[in-house]
Design an enzyme around this catalytic site. Structure first.
Site, PDB file in Angstrom:
ATOM      1  CE1 TYR A  16       8.655  27.518  24.085  1.00 46.43           C
ATOM      2  CE2 TYR A  16       9.513  28.301  21.987  1.00 46.43           C
ATOM      3  CZ  TYR A  16       8.463  28.149  22.872  1.00 46.43           C
ATOM      4  OH  TYR A  16       7.216  28.642  22.540  1.00 46.43           O
ATOM      5  CB  ALA A  37      14.646  19.950  22.205  1.00 52.70           C
ATOM      6  CE  LYS A  54       6.028  25.460  22.985  1.00 46.85           C
ATOM      7  NZ  LYS A  54       4.818  25.198  23.783  1.00 46.85           N
TER       8      LYS A  54
HETATM    9  N1  NAP Z   1       4.111  34.326  22.966  1.00 46.90           N
HETATM   10  C1  NAP Z   1       4.748  33.862  21.900  1.00 46.90           C
HETATM   11  O1  NAP Z   1       5.391  34.600  21.157  1.00 46.90           O
HETATM   12  C2  NAP Z   1       4.672  32.398  21.555  1.00 46.90           C
HETATM   13  C3  NAP Z   1       5.224  31.963  20.342  1.00 46.90           C
HETATM   14  C4  NAP Z   1       5.171  30.620  20.017  1.00 46.90           C
HETATM   15  C5  NAP Z   1       4.568  29.720  20.897  1.00 46.90           C
HETATM   16  N2  NAP Z   1       4.052  30.178  22.087  1.00 46.90           N
HETATM   17  C6  NAP Z   1       3.441  29.208  22.998  1.00 46.90           C
HETATM   18  O2  NAP Z   1       2.125  29.629  23.315  1.00 46.90           O
HETATM   19  C7  NAP Z   1       1.794  29.192  24.637  1.00 46.90           C
HETATM   20  C8  NAP Z   1       1.280  30.360  25.458  1.00 46.90           C
HETATM   21  O3  NAP Z   1       2.282  31.364  25.488  1.00 46.90           O
HETATM   22  P1  NAP Z   1       2.035  32.787  26.200  1.00 46.90           P
HETATM   23  O4  NAP Z   1       3.005  33.718  25.593  1.00 46.90           O
HETATM   24  O5  NAP Z   1       0.598  33.122  26.206  1.00 46.90           O
HETATM   25  O6  NAP Z   1       2.528  32.433  27.702  1.00 46.90           O
HETATM   26  P2  NAP Z   1       2.333  33.230  29.074  1.00 46.90           P
HETATM   27  O7  NAP Z   1       1.739  34.572  28.867  1.00 46.90           O
HETATM   28  O8  NAP Z   1       3.640  33.118  29.797  1.00 46.90           O
HETATM   29  O9  NAP Z   1       1.240  32.341  29.848  1.00 46.90           O
HETATM   30  C9  NAP Z   1       1.562  31.056  30.254  1.00 46.90           C
HETATM   31  C10 NAP Z   1       0.362  30.430  30.948  1.00 46.90           C
HETATM   32  O10 NAP Z   1       0.719  29.109  31.331  1.00 46.90           O
HETATM   33  C11 NAP Z   1       0.507  28.936  32.733  1.00 46.90           C
HETATM   34  N3  NAP Z   1       1.484  27.958  33.204  1.00 46.90           N
HETATM   35  C12 NAP Z   1       2.825  28.024  33.170  1.00 46.90           C
HETATM   36  N4  NAP Z   1       3.358  26.920  33.721  1.00 46.90           N
HETATM   37  C13 NAP Z   1       2.321  26.137  34.090  1.00 46.90           C
HETATM   38  C14 NAP Z   1       2.217  24.876  34.739  1.00 46.90           C
HETATM   39  N5  NAP Z   1       3.294  24.177  35.106  1.00 46.90           N
HETATM   40  N6  NAP Z   1       0.977  24.371  34.978  1.00 46.90           N
HETATM   41  C15 NAP Z   1      -0.147  25.067  34.613  1.00 46.90           C
HETATM   42  N7  NAP Z   1      -0.096  26.268  34.013  1.00 46.90           N
HETATM   43  C16 NAP Z   1       1.122  26.794  33.770  1.00 46.90           C
HETATM   44  C17 NAP Z   1       0.638  30.342  33.312  1.00 46.90           C
HETATM   45  O11 NAP Z   1      -0.022  30.522  34.554  1.00 46.90           O
HETATM   46  P3  NAP Z   1       0.732  30.250  35.995  1.00 46.90           P
HETATM   47  O12 NAP Z   1       2.078  30.887  35.880  1.00 46.90           O
HETATM   48  O13 NAP Z   1      -0.157  30.873  37.018  1.00 46.90           O
HETATM   49  O14 NAP Z   1       0.814  28.778  36.121  1.00 46.90           O
HETATM   50  C18 NAP Z   1      -0.055  31.155  32.225  1.00 46.90           C
HETATM   51  O15 NAP Z   1      -1.459  31.089  32.375  1.00 46.90           O
HETATM   52  C19 NAP Z   1       3.035  28.524  25.192  1.00 46.90           C
HETATM   53  O16 NAP Z   1       2.965  27.133  25.000  1.00 46.90           O
HETATM   54  C20 NAP Z   1       4.137  29.112  24.324  1.00 46.90           C
HETATM   55  O17 NAP Z   1       5.276  28.283  24.272  1.00 46.90           O
HETATM   56  C21 NAP Z   1       4.094  31.492  22.437  1.00 46.90           C
END
Ligand code: NAP
Length: 273
Positions: A155, A157, A159
């Site tokens: 992850y 790598a 990001k």
């Molecule tokens: N939450 C944290 O603590 C955190 C911290 C640092 C960075 N981030 C980053 O913030 C971003 C959002 O995180 P989140 O926690 O909100 O994630 P999440 O709740 O798991 O939501 C992920 C979203 O991405 C979609 N998705 C996943 N794979 C996909 C694909 N191949 N094509 C199109 N859509 C896809 C999912 O919908 P479907 O499954 O229906 O496709 C969902 O809408 C991510 O990039 C994550 O790495 C999060």
């Protein structure tokens, strides 16, 4: 001149839930036209319904961002509908936990594909529209994209790769007026049903307490677009990590080694809660 989001077209990948959905709500509140994305059409329809107060300013396009042809079709569909694209937020992502030596290759494959290719393909096809609108592309990264920690190797790598992509796009398209930014999020509030991938690819829940709300993450995306910021690191701890990593890398190493991997603890979905 101050930034006016009114009528701007904003495509947010992975916005059927979580941070992406909150970012969509925030831009919609400020008058933008929103294109939601995710793979699951039913979940997208639920999100459109949840945002019904914004009327036809919210539209959704189901596509898998790891598939270049679906990304090309998505951008073509946005241009066919609105005639422009002003902001692309590459938010779709998937996280994992587990020692690198234990990772099933399928986890390495999925995490790499969604987080890197899933940002590269939409951007590749959106660039000519972003050049025309002198728009923004924002990549959603993580503090794990600043520094590798035990338990989040691939992850981290993936990001980190987004930083290289954003810097290259800046170098190639700054003179065309395109803004490319990276947002390094701290651990953010999750939807209750959110899971990440365990070392064998099975879903896991995360137990760690969030330091940022989804709204704070969404506000940070908005500010980056408004001010055309290149890099933003969330939370005081995140900024401290960047400072320490830059000026005292040996001390940062020592602290991370002393934590013995406790920074990214997670539990298996079916294990006792
Ligand atoms: N939450 C944290 O603590 C955190 C911290 C640092 C960075 N981030 C980053 O913030 C971003 C959002 O995180 P989140 O926690 O909100 O994630 P999440 O709740 O798991 O939501 C992920 C979203 O991405 C979609 N998705 C996943 N794979 C996909 C694909 N191949 N094509 C199109 N859509 C896809 C999912 O919908 P479907 O499954 O229906 O496709 C969902 O809408 C991510 O990039 C994550 O790495 C999060």
């Amino acid at each position: 001149m101050s930034y006016d989001p009114n009528g701007k077209v904003v495509l947010i990948t992975g916005s059927s839930r979580g941070i992406g959905r909150e970012t969509a709500v925030l831009f919609a509140e400020r008058g933008a036209k929103i294109v939601l994305n995710g793979r699951d059409p039913a979940r997208l329809a639920e999100t459109v319904e949840r945002m019904h107060s914004f009327g036809d300013s919210v539209w959704s396009y189901p596509a898998d961002v790891t598939d270049p042809e679906q990304c090309r079709a998505m951008i073509d569909a946005v241009i066919a509908r609105y005639g422009r694209l002003d902001v692309l937020v590459n938010n779709a992502g998937v996280s994992m936990r587990g020692a690198f030596a234990d990772l099933d290759p399928s986890v390495i494959d999925s995490v790499t594909r969604v987080n890197i290719l899933g940002a590269a393909y939409p951007t590749r096809f959106a660039l000519s529209a972003l050049r025309a609108s002198r728009g923004s592309v924002v990549f959603i990264s993580s503090l794990a994209g600043v520094r590798g920690f035990a338990g989040v190797s691939i992850y981290s790598a993936a990001k980190m790769a987004l930083t290289g992509l954003a810097e290259s796009i800046h170098a190639e398209h700054h003179s065309d007026g395109v803004h490319a930014g990276v947002l390094f999020l701290a651990f953010t509030e999750n939807d209750p049903d959110k899971t990440i991938m365990g070392p064998d690819g099975a879903p896991m829940r995360i137990t760690r307490k969030a330091s940022t709300t989804q709204r704070q993450a969404a506000e940070a995306v908005y500010r980056m677009v408004e001010r055309r910021t290149r890099k933003t690191y969330l939370t005081a701890s995140g900024k401290y990590l960047v400072f320490m990593q830059r000026h005292f890398p040996w001390l940062t190493d020592a602290v991370i080694l002393r934590s013995k991997g406790s920074i990214h603890r997670a539990r298996r979905q079916n294990s006792s809660q």
